[in-house]
Design an enzyme around this catalytic site. Structure first.
Site, PDB file in Angstrom:
ATOM      1  N   GLU A 140       2.984  -6.339  13.248  1.00  0.00           N
ATOM      2  CA  GLU A 140       1.899  -6.428  14.227  1.00  0.00           C
ATOM      3  C   GLU A 140       1.295  -7.834  14.158  1.00  0.00           C
ATOM      4  O   GLU A 140       0.866  -8.400  15.149  1.00  0.00           O
ATOM      5  CB  GLU A 140       0.838  -5.367  13.900  1.00  0.00           C
ATOM      6  CG  GLU A 140      -0.210  -5.182  14.960  1.00  0.00           C
ATOM      7  CD  GLU A 140      -1.282  -4.193  14.520  1.00  0.00           C
ATOM      8  OE1 GLU A 140      -1.214  -3.656  13.410  1.00  0.00           O
ATOM      9  OE2 GLU A 140      -2.198  -3.975  15.331  1.00  0.00           O
TER      10      GLU A 140
ATOM     11  N   ARG B 227       0.819  -1.221   0.000  1.00  0.00           N
ATOM     12  CA  ARG B 227       0.000   0.000   0.000  1.00  0.00           C
ATOM     13  C   ARG B 227       0.850   1.268   0.000  1.00  0.00           C
ATOM     14  O   ARG B 227       0.396   2.314  -0.458  1.00  0.00           O
ATOM     15  CB  ARG B 227      -1.009  -0.018   1.147  1.00  0.00           C
ATOM     16  CG  ARG B 227      -2.146  -1.006   0.899  1.00  0.00           C
ATOM     17  CD  ARG B 227      -3.141  -0.997   2.030  1.00  0.00           C
ATOM     18  NE  ARG B 227      -2.539  -1.322   3.296  1.00  0.00           N
ATOM     19  CZ  ARG B 227      -2.369  -2.559   3.749  1.00  0.00           C
ATOM     20  NH1 ARG B 227      -2.775  -3.585   3.039  1.00  0.00           N
ATOM     21  NH2 ARG B 227      -1.793  -2.776   4.907  1.00  0.00           N
TER      22      ARG B 227
HETATM   23  P1  AMP Z   1       4.217  -2.266  11.450  1.00  0.00           P
HETATM   24  O1  AMP Z   1       5.503  -2.889  11.009  1.00  0.00           O
HETATM   25  O2  AMP Z   1       3.587  -3.007  12.611  1.00  0.00           O
HETATM   26  O3  AMP Z   1       4.333  -0.787  11.715  1.00  0.00           O
HETATM   27  O4  AMP Z   1       3.186  -2.493  10.284  1.00  0.00           O
HETATM   28  C1  AMP Z   1       3.149  -1.622   9.242  1.00  0.00           C
HETATM   29  C2  AMP Z   1       2.726  -2.289   7.950  1.00  0.00           C
HETATM   30  O5  AMP Z   1       1.685  -3.233   8.097  1.00  0.00           O
HETATM   31  C3  AMP Z   1       2.227  -1.220   7.058  1.00  0.00           C
HETATM   32  O6  AMP Z   1       2.842  -1.422   5.804  1.00  0.00           O
HETATM   33  C4  AMP Z   1       0.732  -1.397   7.013  1.00  0.00           C
HETATM   34  O7  AMP Z   1       0.322  -1.404   5.676  1.00  0.00           O
HETATM   35  C5  AMP Z   1       0.435  -2.736   7.660  1.00  0.00           C
HETATM   36  N1  AMP Z   1      -0.424  -2.651   8.852  1.00  0.00           N
HETATM   37  C6  AMP Z   1      -0.078  -3.013  10.112  1.00  0.00           C
HETATM   38  N2  AMP Z   1      -1.085  -2.854  10.974  1.00  0.00           N
HETATM   39  C7  AMP Z   1      -2.106  -2.351  10.258  1.00  0.00           C
HETATM   40  C8  AMP Z   1      -3.434  -1.950  10.585  1.00  0.00           C
HETATM   41  N3  AMP Z   1      -3.919  -2.053  11.836  1.00  0.00           N
HETATM   42  N4  AMP Z   1      -4.210  -1.463   9.610  1.00  0.00           N
HETATM   43  C9  AMP Z   1      -3.726  -1.360   8.333  1.00  0.00           C
HETATM   44  N5  AMP Z   1      -2.496  -1.729   7.968  1.00  0.00           N
HETATM   45  C10 AMP Z   1      -1.685  -2.217   8.907  1.00  0.00           C
END
Ligand code: AMP
Length: 177
Positions: A101, A64
């Protein structure tokens, strides 16, 4: 930043509970993308931040992040650098592993994507735990480039992803606490 523009964009976001796993509140940006006025507004807010940063490139993370990153790079007239999941880029790469996450992953960048001294901004749709962004920032720096700013369309403040980017310039358009 333009408060009313941010409010309009925030209202357009759709939160989908329990996707892709129970307990995850998924931030769905597609309502922003499908409205040409809102999509343009989002891109303009990124570009306003970048106008004075003297950027050479926009770097974004699969998938995205590409939607925002490509449009921003085109509007600024700078290059676009994709960071993709391991195994997807065809040429020689640098790799970095990180925790998500939900799950874990390894991302990669072409080793000649940025030259030493070039200034890059990192763009992604959502800052959640910060693992992806921290790994992407490491890849940028490992190529000898300078990270001018890591910018997120949405920051999930309650997950404190900022902590993983400590010491790096970062900002978000919409913050959800
Ligand atoms: P993080 O590494 O946990 O910061 O996750 C970031 C990546 O995962 C980004 O590229 C987001 O597109 C996706 N992502 C993680 N959590 C979410 C969420 N709650 N809603 C949408 N996209 C998420």
């Amino acid at each position: 930043m333009n408060d009313s523009a941010v409010r309009i964009l925030r209202t357009a976001l759709r939160t989908v509970p329990d996707f892709p796993k129970p307990g995850i509140q998924f931030i769905d940006i597609t309502p922003v993308l499908q409205d040409p006025g809102l999509f343009a507004l989002a891109i303009d807010l990124f570009c306003e931040r970048y106008e004075k940063l003297g950027l050479d490139a926009i770097v974004a993370v699969d998938a995205r992040g590409f939607i925002f990153g490509g449009a921003i790079a085109r509007q600024l007239g700078v290059g676009f650098v994709p960071i993709r999941k391991k195994g997807k880029l065809p040429y020689r790469t640098r790799e970095q592993s990180y925790d998500l996450e939900y799950g874990s992953a390894t991302i990669a960048v072409h080793e000649d994507a940025l030259r030493p001294g070039q200034r890059a901004a990192l763009v992604d749709d959502v800052l959640a735990t910060g693992g992806t962004a921290a790994a992407a920032a490491q890849l940028i720096v490992s190529l000898g480039a300078e990270l001018a700013e890591a910018t997120f369309f949405v920051e999930l403040g309650f997950l404190n992803g900022r902590a993983k980017l400590a010491g790096l310039p970062m900002a978000s358009i919409i913050r959800i606490d």
